[in-house]
Motif scaffolding. Sequence first.
Motif, PDB file in Angstrom:
ATOM      1  N   MET A 251       0.876  -1.054  -0.036  1.00 49.35           N
ATOM      2  CA  MET A 251       0.064  -0.238   0.052  1.00 49.35           C
ATOM      3  C   MET A 251       0.854   1.398  -0.068  1.00 49.35           C
ATOM      4  SD  MET A 251      -2.848   1.325   2.993  1.00 49.35           S
ATOM      5  CE  MET A 251      -3.488  -0.282   2.894  1.00 49.35           C
ATOM      6  N   MET A 252       0.549   2.235  -0.793  1.00 47.60           N
ATOM      7  CA  MET A 252       1.384   3.179  -0.756  1.00 47.60           C
ATOM      8  C   MET A 252       0.665   4.318  -0.050  1.00 47.60           C
ATOM      9  SD  MET A 252       2.393   3.889  -4.952  1.00 47.60           S
ATOM     10  CE  MET A 252       3.679   5.278  -4.534  1.00 47.60           C
ATOM     11  N   HIS A 253       1.553   5.245   0.550  1.00 41.81           N
ATOM     12  CA  HIS A 253       1.488   6.295   1.492  1.00 41.81           C
ATOM     13  C   HIS A 253       1.862   7.888   0.927  1.00 41.81           C
ATOM     14  CE1 HIS A 253       1.322   2.917   4.056  1.00 41.81           C
ATOM     15  NE2 HIS A 253       0.607   3.638   5.149  1.00 41.81           N
TER      16      HIS A 253
ATOM     17  N   PRO B 133      -2.918   6.589   3.393  1.00 47.56           N
ATOM     18  CA  PRO B 133      -2.857   5.293   2.343  1.00 47.56           C
ATOM     19  C   PRO B 133      -3.527   6.204   0.901  1.00 47.56           C
ATOM     20  CG  PRO B 133      -4.256   4.798   3.802  1.00 47.56           C
ATOM     21  CD  PRO B 133      -3.842   6.142   4.378  1.00 47.56           C
ATOM     22  N   LYS B 134      -2.944   5.732  -0.060  1.00 52.09           N
ATOM     23  CA  LYS B 134      -3.514   6.410  -1.167  1.00 52.09           C
ATOM     24  C   LYS B 134      -3.336   5.177  -2.379  1.00 52.09           C
ATOM     25  CE  LYS B 134       0.864   8.451  -3.205  1.00 52.09           C
ATOM     26  NZ  LYS B 134       1.737   7.871  -2.658  1.00 52.09           N
TER      27      LYS B 134
ATOM     28  N   LEU C 149      -4.419  -1.733  -5.406  1.00 54.01           N
ATOM     29  CA  LEU C 149      -3.020  -1.652  -5.860  1.00 54.01           C
ATOM     30  C   LEU C 149      -2.644  -1.872  -7.467  1.00 54.01           C
ATOM     31  CD1 LEU C 149      -1.347  -3.548  -2.767  1.00 54.01           C
ATOM     32  CD2 LEU C 149      -1.435  -1.122  -3.141  1.00 54.01           C
TER      33      LEU C 149
ATOM     34  N   GLN D  35       9.588  13.745   0.120  1.00 54.71           N
ATOM     35  CA  GLN D  35      10.556  12.545   0.110  1.00 54.71           C
ATOM     36  C   GLN D  35      11.763  13.230   0.161  1.00 54.71           C
ATOM     37  OE1 GLN D  35       9.196   9.433  -2.488  1.00 54.71           O
ATOM     38  NE2 GLN D  35      10.750   8.500  -2.062  1.00 54.71           N
ATOM     39  N   VAL D  36      12.305  14.312  -0.368  1.00 52.06           N
ATOM     40  CA  VAL D  36      13.728  14.462  -0.311  1.00 52.06           C
ATOM     41  C   VAL D  36      13.744  15.359   0.818  1.00 52.06           C
ATOM     42  CG1 VAL D  36      15.156  16.053  -1.603  1.00 52.06           C
ATOM     43  CG2 VAL D  36      13.982  14.645  -2.999  1.00 52.06           C
TER      44      VAL D  36
ATOM     45  N   HIS E 269      22.182  12.637   4.508  1.00 47.07           N
ATOM     46  CA  HIS E 269      20.866  12.656   4.025  1.00 47.07           C
ATOM     47  C   HIS E 269      20.344  11.343   3.556  1.00 47.07           C
ATOM     48  CE1 HIS E 269      18.120  13.202   0.195  1.00 47.07           C
ATOM     49  NE2 HIS E 269      17.684  13.914   0.995  1.00 47.07           N
TER      50      HIS E 269
ATOM     51  N   ALA F 273       9.921   3.193   5.492  1.00 46.30           N
ATOM     52  CA  ALA F 273      11.077   4.101   5.402  1.00 46.30           C
ATOM     53  C   ALA F 273      12.274   3.383   5.119  1.00 46.30           C
ATOM     54  CB  ALA F 273      11.048   4.921   6.600  1.00 46.30           C
TER      55      ALA F 273
ATOM     56  N   VAL G 262       9.738   4.825   1.312  1.00 46.16           N
ATOM     57  CA  VAL G 262       9.084   5.610   2.158  1.00 46.16           C
ATOM     58  C   VAL G 262       7.534   5.862   1.721  1.00 46.16           C
ATOM     59  CG1 VAL G 262       9.459   7.995   1.506  1.00 46.16           C
ATOM     60  CG2 VAL G 262       9.131   7.592   3.686  1.00 46.16           C
ATOM     61  N   ALA G 263       7.323   6.006   0.415  1.00 50.54           N
ATOM     62  CA  ALA G 263       6.149   6.280  -0.296  1.00 50.54           C
ATOM     63  C   ALA G 263       5.345   4.954  -0.036  1.00 50.54           C
ATOM     64  CB  ALA G 263       6.186   6.631  -1.646  1.00 50.54           C
ATOM     65  N   PHE G 264       5.941   3.965   0.108  1.00 53.76           N
ATOM     66  CA  PHE G 264       5.004   2.682   0.441  1.00 53.76           C
ATOM     67  C   PHE G 264       5.059   2.334   2.146  1.00 53.76           C
ATOM     68  CE2 PHE G 264       7.153   2.495  -3.664  1.00 53.76           C
ATOM     69  CZ  PHE G 264       6.123   2.155  -4.514  1.00 53.76           C
TER      70      PHE G 264
ATOM     71  N   GLU H 157      -2.556   4.931  -6.551  1.00 56.91           N
ATOM     72  CA  GLU H 157      -2.174   5.442  -7.728  1.00 56.91           C
ATOM     73  C   GLU H 157      -3.218   5.869  -8.727  1.00 56.91           C
ATOM     74  OE1 GLU H 157       1.258   6.414  -8.883  1.00 56.91           O
ATOM     75  OE2 GLU H 157       1.359   6.282  -6.697  1.00 56.91           O
TER      76      GLU H 157
ATOM     77  N   THR I 120       3.678  10.775   1.272  1.00 58.50           N
ATOM     78  CA  THR I 120       4.776  11.326   1.892  1.00 58.50           C
ATOM     79  C   THR I 120       4.550  12.679   2.831  1.00 58.50           C
ATOM     80  OG1 THR I 120       5.547  12.185  -0.014  1.00 58.50           O
ATOM     81  CG2 THR I 120       6.517  10.081   0.687  1.00 58.50           C
TER      82      THR I 120
ATOM     83  N   LEU J  15      11.991  14.757   3.672  1.00 59.78           N
ATOM     84  CA  LEU J  15      12.291  13.981   4.539  1.00 59.78           C
ATOM     85  C   LEU J  15      13.397  13.465   5.043  1.00 59.78           C
ATOM     86  CD1 LEU J  15       9.052  11.250   4.260  1.00 59.78           C
ATOM     87  CD2 LEU J  15       9.829  12.814   6.243  1.00 59.78           C
TER      88      LEU J  15
ATOM     89  N   THR K 282      13.564   7.608   9.909  1.00 62.01           N
ATOM     90  CA  THR K 282      12.781   6.838  10.262  1.00 62.01           C
ATOM     91  C   THR K 282      11.426   7.383  10.153  1.00 62.01           C
ATOM     92  OG1 THR K 282      12.690   7.804  12.464  1.00 62.01           O
ATOM     93  CG2 THR K 282      14.273   6.192  12.248  1.00 62.01           C
ATOM     94  N   ALA K 283      11.173   8.708   9.751  1.00 61.41           N
ATOM     95  CA  ALA K 283       9.625   9.143   9.645  1.00 61.41           C
ATOM     96  C   ALA K 283       9.341   8.762   8.182  1.00 61.41           C
ATOM     97  CB  ALA K 283       9.751  10.709   9.727  1.00 61.41           C
ATOM     98  N   ALA K 284       8.100   8.429   8.235  1.00 63.47           N
ATOM     99  CA  ALA K 284       7.122   8.229   6.707  1.00 63.47           C
ATOM    100  C   ALA K 284       6.485   9.189   6.390  1.00 63.47           C
ATOM    101  CB  ALA K 284       6.337   7.062   7.179  1.00 63.47           C
ATOM    102  N   SER K 285       6.339  10.630   7.054  1.00 62.91           N
ATOM    103  CA  SER K 285       5.653  11.655   6.296  1.00 62.91           C
ATOM    104  C   SER K 285       6.222  12.696   7.030  1.00 62.91           C
ATOM    105  CB  SER K 285       4.082  11.360   6.640  1.00 62.91           C
ATOM    106  OG  SER K 285       3.774  11.472   7.957  1.00 62.91           O
TER     107      SER K 285
END
Lengths: 241, 212
Positions: A1-3, A10-11, B10, A40-41, B186, B197, B192-194, A13, A5, A43, A50-53
């Motif tokens: 499942m994608m998240h 959850p999202k 998905l 994402q960059v 960095h 992380a 991370v998008a999944f 595509e 960022t 982050l 460790t953070a996902a968002s």
Amino acid sequence: MMHCTICASPKAESTKPGGKREDIFCYNCSARRRDQDQAQVILGLISDGTAASLNAVVDSALRTGRDLRILEVALSGPFIAVFEKLPGYIQGYRWLEGSNKSQQQAVQYCDLEKIPFADNSFDLVLTSEVLPFVEQENLAHQEIWRVLKPGGAHVASFPMDWPAPAATEEFYMQDSEAETLSPRLFKTPDGLSLPLRRKYGMDLVARLKNDGYFATLRRESFLDREGRRNVTLMAVKAGWT
Amino acid sequence: MTTSSNDVTLVPWKTVCEFCVKESELAPSGDTGRLPGCPLCGATLQDRTLVVTLIAAFSESGDLRAAKFADEKHTRGLKFGSIGVAFSQAKYTSALVDYPFRGDLRDLFWRQHKSAPSLRIPLMDNLLDALIVEASLAPDAVLEEARRVLRPGGVLAMPVCDDNGMPDAARVLQAHRLQTTGFFTHFVQPGVAFGQAGRGALLMAIAPGTAS
């Protein structure tokens, strides 16, 4: 499942045919693919890995009292709702004559060519789809360098072909014969039309490195063929010779 | 093929591998969201992350294909080294590395590290543009040597998890150790998008130099 960022929702595509940079978005915060790539960059820069968002990073900063200073040059976009919770966040925009300012009184005037803040003020400067429209781009990079703290970063998004062209193409220049070229006009959030001034090539990275930045173009969507036009510039104020 | 996880569909998407330049379909599994590498040539997600990141940091052509970058790198005289077995011996990535330290030499590193704190990479100062180090082989002495052999602004790339992931604390500690020796660090995290992380993550560190 994608998240996402940015908001961690959850999202799925987008299945929209031809959906690319703008059509693939988060159903919760409306962040587009390019916003999520940029997040994402960010982050990777401001979290410990460790953070996902971004939401999670901001919540953590609020809990721990971490002093994150962020300047975002934007009138809209998904980062505002996340970062405005931080006391060190400043939203800036270059108002032009004729702009509709009625709903954006809290936004500070900020011209990237003459940023109205002191030296070494920010950990992060964010611009999304701004650099291709800036008139004197070199001045903007110098000013961003000035207001960044040492080790701070400018994170910018803009479209770029893949494989990327070697040289930046300037196709709208003021005060020159080139002005006769037909500019591509884009609507700004405040209701004006601005000419697109350049289409970036890889020489951008070399120029920034000469200025002392550590610069790299990141393609967070490299796993996705359709996302490869998404480019995020990460320019760190390294100051190394 | 479409799989479902909870209420989210998905949808597989198409991708072009940076190594074999063939198009394939990718889809994370519904249960774990596990991210695959290239199903055609076998390059892992970590291989792909590493190479894309290094190419993005150094390429002047903007072409993400590994073979194209290998040519450009040779023409421009860029020098990449690696410490560890997995990366430098992988058929997908070996074309990018000029100075691999493999096999016996890796054992030598371990023996030296255990017996003497003064580990030395057999290269001159400020030689490399990039150095890839397996995270499991990165005691402090290796990081100090990495700083010595990298030119100012050079990139130290450390894949920081395998397919089973890596404890967060260890990853954070590595970044902290690099920062204390002057590196700018960095994280590059395609996972991370999944919601993962650590999956395929890379710790990218930029070597310090003389302040301008």
